[in-house]
Scaffold this active site. Structure first.
Site, PDB file in Angstrom:
ATOM      1  CB  SER A 146      -0.890   0.011   1.245  1.00 31.53           C
ATOM      2  OG  SER A 146      -1.574   1.243   1.385  1.00 31.53           O
ATOM      3  CE1 TYR A 159      -4.389  -2.112   4.890  1.00 29.82           C
ATOM      4  CE2 TYR A 159      -3.461   0.050   4.406  1.00 29.82           C
ATOM      5  CZ  TYR A 159      -3.930  -1.181   3.975  1.00 29.82           C
ATOM      6  OH  TYR A 159      -3.924  -1.481   2.641  1.00 29.82           O
ATOM      7  CE  LYS A 163      -1.403  -3.810   3.241  1.00 26.44           C
ATOM      8  NZ  LYS A 163      -1.418  -5.082   2.472  1.00 26.44           N
TER       9      LYS A 163
END
Length: 254
Positions: A146, A159, A163
């Site tokens: 991402s 999150y 990543k």
């Protein structure tokens, strides 16, 4: 004069495994690889989704299969991958998010996101790479990372951490697997319009903020990821490993 030849981006004769391959970016990756000639196996925890996706690919004349698999179950992953022919291409697309403010993060949120986004990518890759080395085959491993593996964002601490970890994992894997001619790269999308992002992007204020950050002025589409997947899987990217392919509309250019 002898002119150079453009490397082939066809994947005929290759076997590909796509985790989370029944929806969103994973579905796009599966379709793109199949259209490029690969035999694609899609895996998901939901049997109905696996059957529908593999069936649709087959109906479209593509070589495809499906398997029901929980990619966070290391023993199940090892048993499945060890019991089939080696995969030349792996796309780790299984992933998820539990967005909340920093002080609202729970241990359960942390564990769920890290298990799906990081643990599964590591151990699925480990099993696939082991089979490639065992059979002395080259390969391409692609992690769907991402832009949030390169920058931060509001309500995305866990999150983003997962990543950033995937980005580090990819570089370390590239070092160890390079001598075996197994390439490891990441694709780093911006916000892509999928079922997973629909709820977040339904907030007008947040959507406006997102669009202001994307220099091309639009949200990403699944189709925007399909070409990069085929590129990294193919001989066209034969000298790329340990790299991050940004598909972020210019978000990280600042």
């Amino acid at each position: 004069m002898i002119l150079p030849r453009t490397p082939n981006q066809r994947l005929d004769g290759k076997r590909a495994l796509v985790t989370g391959g029944t929806r969103g970016i994973g579905l796009g990756a599966a379709v793109a690889l199949a259209e490029a000639g690969a035999h694609v196996t899609v895996v998901s925890r939901t049997s109905a989704d696996v059957a529908a996706t593999s069936g649709a690919l087959q109906a479209a004349g593509r070589a495809a299969a499906g398997a029901v698999l929980d990619v966070t179950d290391v023993a199940a992953v090892q048993a499945f991958i060890g019991g089939v022919a080696p995969f030349d291409i792996l796309v780790n697309s299984a992933g998820g998010a539990r967005h909340s403010g920093f002080f609202e993060i729970t241990e359960a949120d942390y564990q769920a996101v890290m298990d799906l986004n990081l643990k599964s990518a590591l151990f699925v890759s480990q099993a696939v790479a082991a089979r490639l080395i065992e059979t002395q085959r080259p390969g391409s491993i692609i992690h769907i990372s991402s832009q949030m593996g390169h920058v931060g964002g509001p309500r995305r601490a866990v999150y983003s951490a997962s990543k950033f970890a995937v980005e580090g994992l990819s570089k370390a894997m590239a070092i160890e697997l390079g001598p075996h001619n197994i390439r490891v790269n990441t694709i780093c999308p911006t916000f892509i319009e999928t079922e997973l992002t629909s709820k977040t992007l339904a907030d007008p204020e947040f959507r406006t903020w997102v669009l202001a950050k994307i220099k091309l002025g639009r949200l990403g589409r699944i189709e925007d990821i399909m070409g990069p997947v085929v590129f990294l899987a193919s001989d066209a990217a034969a000298m790329m490993t340990g790299s991050s392919l940004m598909v972020d509309g210019g978000w990280t250019s600042e």
